[in-house]
Design a protein around this motif. Structure first.
Motif, PDB file in Angstrom:
ATOM      1  N   UNK A  42      15.371 -43.399 -18.468  1.00  0.00           N
ATOM      2  CA  UNK A  42      14.293 -43.967 -17.644  1.00  0.00           C
ATOM      3  C   UNK A  42      14.232 -43.261 -16.300  1.00  0.00           C
ATOM      4  N   UNK A  43      15.391 -42.979 -15.721  1.00  0.00           N
ATOM      5  CA  UNK A  43      15.452 -42.256 -14.456  1.00  0.00           C
ATOM      6  C   UNK A  43      14.828 -40.873 -14.598  1.00  0.00           C
ATOM      7  N   UNK A  87       7.174 -37.685 -11.595  1.00  0.00           N
ATOM      8  CA  UNK A  87       6.911 -37.500 -10.156  1.00  0.00           C
ATOM      9  C   UNK A  87       7.211 -36.076  -9.700  1.00  0.00           C
ATOM     10  N   UNK A  88       7.850 -35.281 -10.596  1.00  0.00           N
ATOM     11  CA  UNK A  88       8.274 -33.920 -10.262  1.00  0.00           C
ATOM     12  C   UNK A  88       9.154 -33.895  -9.018  1.00  0.00           C
ATOM     13  N   UNK A  89       9.977 -34.913  -8.899  1.00  0.00           N
ATOM     14  CA  UNK A  89      10.868 -35.024  -7.743  1.00  0.00           C
ATOM     15  C   UNK A  89      12.093 -35.851  -8.117  1.00  0.00           C
ATOM     16  N   UNK A  90      13.244 -35.457  -7.591  1.00  0.00           N
ATOM     17  CA  UNK A  90      14.459 -36.243  -7.798  1.00  0.00           C
ATOM     18  C   UNK A  90      14.581 -37.344  -6.747  1.00  0.00           C
ATOM     19  N   UNK A 134      20.078 -30.209 -16.120  1.00  0.00           N
ATOM     20  CA  UNK A 134      19.068 -29.159 -16.018  1.00  0.00           C
ATOM     21  C   UNK A 134      17.745 -29.699 -15.478  1.00  0.00           C
ATOM     22  N   UNK A 135      17.352 -30.888 -15.941  1.00  0.00           N
ATOM     23  CA  UNK A 135      16.128 -31.508 -15.414  1.00  0.00           C
ATOM     24  C   UNK A 135      16.289 -31.773 -13.925  1.00  0.00           C
ATOM     25  N   UNK A 136      17.458 -32.269 -13.538  1.00  0.00           N
ATOM     26  CA  UNK A 136      17.706 -32.560 -12.128  1.00  0.00           C
ATOM     27  C   UNK A 136      17.611 -31.281 -11.295  1.00  0.00           C
TER      28      UNK A 136
END
Length: 252
Positions: free
Chosen positions: A29-30, A37-40, A89-91
């Motif tokens: 979910x995170x 949002x294309x943002x961490x 990798x996503x992060x």
């Protein structure tokens, strides 16, 4: 082990795989939010990198040439390592430059550390010495991973509210730790049952806290306490709150 013990060993190993998979998938979910949002935002990538190290060490420990009768430990932790790599990798893709550099550095350290443990155990150690070396490394990081909910438990006690400690996640933490604890006992492997016994104990404490404060859900003491645990609510699929560092509650 006699046949009955072998059957029970297999059953608890399979159940442990199922409950652990649920915990590994909980942060989806995170990361769906991060991708959208294309943002961490202000989430932390550190828990995912450290969980990756724990999964790699545990998967290595479960291999037949390191410890016998622990292949189910390798299957779930190998799966968990793959999931954590995707998270990391996503992060890295969506993190700001400073955070990206930090997580890349930690990621490189984790891979280097694991490679060192694997190579030393494979080339320099043999038999029981290899098992002890890998077992101690695995146990240390397993206990660290299981200790991650302590901050959430402290928040529950402080706010007298379980709003940010969902029942089913606490339940699966308890079931996962208990399954692997019994699995380790049946296999007479202290490197499995000691750390997972610790995890089972912490899971039980979470459930006890939940039942003590369950009627106070949503009645925390104030805005500061809510902010301090808001990222946990997002990670576990609860309604959005103001953002702080993320936290992860998963392990085998």
């Amino acid at each position: 082990m006699n046949q009955m013990q072998k059957n029970a060993h297999l059953v608890f190993g399979i159940f442990g795989n199922v409950t652990a998979l649920f915990l590994f998938l909980a942060p989806m979910i995170t990361f769906w939010r991060i991708i959208k949002t294309k943002s961490t935002e202000q989430f932390s990538g550190i828990p995912y990198v450290m969980t990756l190290l724990n999964c790699l060490l545990s998967a290595w420990y479960g291999l037949p040439f390191v410890s016998k009768n622990n292949l189910l430990v390798s299957t779930i932790n190998g799966t968990g390592a793959g999931i954590e790599v995707i998270y990391v990798l996503i992060f890295i893709v969506y993190a700001p430059k400073k955070e990206k550099t930090k997580i890349l550095g930690l990621f490189a350290f984790v891979l280097t550390f694991f490679a060192a443990v694997a190579l030393i155990s494979l080339l320099a150690l043999h038999g029981n010495t290899r098992k002890l070396f890998c077992g101690f490394a695995t146990a240390v990081f397993s206990i660290i991973m299981y200790g991650s909910p302590l901050s959430i438990m402290r928040t529950v006690i402080t706010t007298k509210s379980v709003e940010f400690m969902p029942f089913f996640l606490s339940l699966f933490c308890f079931l996962c730790g208990t399954s692997w604890f019994i699995y380790g006992l049946l296999g007479n492997d202290p490197f499995v049952y000691v750390n997972n016994g610790f995890g089972s104990f912490l899971g039980a404490l979470q459930l006890i806290l939940y039942f003590i404060y369950r009627k106070n859900k949503g009645k925390g003491k104030g805005e500061n306490e809510i902010k301090s645990t808001s990222a946990v609510s997002v990670e576990l699929g609860l309604p959005d709150k103001p953002n702080t560092n993320g936290a992860q509650n998963s392990h085998v």
